[in-house]
Design an enzyme around this catalytic site. Structure first.
Site, mmCIF file in Angstrom:
data_model
loop_
_atom_site.group_PDB
_atom_site.id
_atom_site.type_symbol
_atom_site.label_atom_id
_atom_site.label_comp_id
_atom_site.label_asym_id
_atom_site.label_seq_id
_atom_site.Cartn_x
_atom_site.Cartn_y
_atom_site.Cartn_z
ATOM 1 N N GLU A 1 -6.577 -7.341 -0.142
ATOM 2 C CA GLU A 1 -6.953 -7.099 1.255
ATOM 3 C C GLU A 1 -8.359 -6.550 1.300
ATOM 4 O O GLU A 1 -8.708 -5.666 0.507
ATOM 5 C CB GLU A 1 -6.075 -6.000 1.883
ATOM 6 C CG GLU A 1 -4.888 -6.485 2.622
ATOM 7 C CD GLU A 1 -4.197 -5.369 3.411
ATOM 8 O OE1 GLU A 1 -4.892 -4.468 3.939
ATOM 9 O OE2 GLU A 1 -2.973 -5.415 3.484
ATOM 10 N N GLU B 1 0.829 -1.208 0.000
ATOM 11 C CA GLU B 1 0.000 0.000 0.000
ATOM 12 C C GLU B 1 0.860 1.253 0.000
ATOM 13 O O GLU B 1 1.303 1.703 1.062
ATOM 14 C CB GLU B 1 -0.912 0.042 1.242
ATOM 15 C CG GLU B 1 -2.047 -0.953 1.233
ATOM 16 C CD GLU B 1 -2.945 -0.830 2.472
ATOM 17 O OE1 GLU B 1 -2.565 -0.112 3.427
ATOM 18 O OE2 GLU B 1 -4.014 -1.453 2.469
#
Ligand code: MG
Length: 323
Positions: A246, A159
């Site tokens: 995710e 991320e």
């Protein structure tokens, strides 16, 4: 009288033959993955949808990174993929202790191969563009070790946070080039700015020249709603393949209540678009999104009593998807 012996021996032979045969495992059945348009496909070019769980950061929840958990995830949770989230920064992460980190990752990857399920090797970093040399060296090692295994998927930047796509793209191209110099084909997953939500920016300026790339989308249903699905629709509409590595039903900080109504909109959207996913995460942290209650035995066996609400949600979802 040979006829009588044949009558007795033939069934015995057939029984032994049947007993020696086992059902092909999931990866044996699907083989090498590739990307066709926006769709993940198997070695027969048939669409395949993977669904499983992500381990929590290896540096904080190493006790769960073992082959017993891999077996529980495959047999009891019905996962056909697991994600090995190797923490890069923070205490005991890859930067501080690369040897132990790689050993733990390889243990989980080897266990997934042994159990015939796919596995994502995740460079779990919020600042990977600052650690490009280390990422290139690590993925070079992974490609050399696992590049010929159909089970293995590389996720090169978990991320990115507040950084532009140009920077993430340049980092990604460097790491992808290093992997592709060794492994020409295994799937590579690419992140995007703002916690892998800016796939609309990717759609306007995608990476070109490399096969089998997909872009990750992360969502937490308490925080991320229609606007993020619309970004996904925009990207898919422009031919950008997506993979949800995710998600959770709670808020983006991992806490707050699980929003089941919004999660249902998300799962409908994933099903409609035949997107693969991993849910976050196998850990016993005192927070909503970790699926295990604190102090859960790290090698199992687990009953439903050991699972938090997030665990029950994820396990139920997996049982629906991976029948
Ligand atoms: Mg390969």
């Amino acid at each position: 009288m040979t006829t009588g012996k044949t009558i007795l021996i033939l069934p015995l032979f057939l029984c032994l033959f049947c007993a020696a045969r086992t059902e092909p495992d999931f990866v044996e059945g699907h083989g090498s993955l590739s990307v066709n348009g926006t769709q993940l496909v198997d070695s027969k070019n048939e669409p395949v949808v993977l669904a499983g769980m992500s381990f929590g950061w290896h540096n904080w929840w190493p006790q769960f990174w073992n082959s017993d958990v891999v077996r529980i995830m495959r047999d009891d949770w019905k996962c056909n993929i697991l994600r090995a989230a190797m923490g890069i920064e923070h205490e005991d992460g890859f930067l501080e202790d690369p040897d132990s980190s790689v050993a733990l990752v390889k243990g989980v990857v080897d266990a997934c191969i042994e159990n015939g399920i796919y596995v994502i090797i995740d460079w779990h970093d919020h600042n990977a563009h600052l650690h490009q040399d280390q990422a290139v060296a690590f993925f070079t090692d992974m490609a050399r070790t696992y590049g010929d295994k159909p089970h293995v998927i590389y996720e090169i930047y978990n991320e990115p946070t507040v950084v532009d796509w140009k920077t993430v793209k340049a980092y990604s191209e460097a790491v992808i080039s290093a992997i592709r110099a060794i492994d020409p084909d295994n799937l590579i997953l690419v992140g995007s700015p703002h916690w892998s939500q800016d796939v609309h920016l990717v759609a306007d300026d995608p990476i070109t020249g490399f096969p089998n790339l997909m872009y990750t989308v992360h969502f937490y249903a308490g925080t991320h709603k229609t606007w993020l699905r619309e970004r996904g629709d925009y990207a898919l509409g422009k031919g950008i393949p997506l993979f949800i590595t995710e998600f959770g039903a709670c808020n983006a900080d991992g806490n707050g209540p699980n929003n089941l109504d919004e999660l249902s909109l998300w799962t409908d959207w994933m099903e409609r678009n035949r997107l693969s996913w991993c849910s976050w995460s196998i850990a016993d942290k005192q927070e909503t999104c970790s699926v295990l209650k604190p102090k859960t035995c790290p090698t199992g066996p687990w009953t439903l009593e050991d699972l938090k609400e997030s665990g029950l949600i994820a396990r139920n979802l997996l049982h629906q998807w991976n029948k």
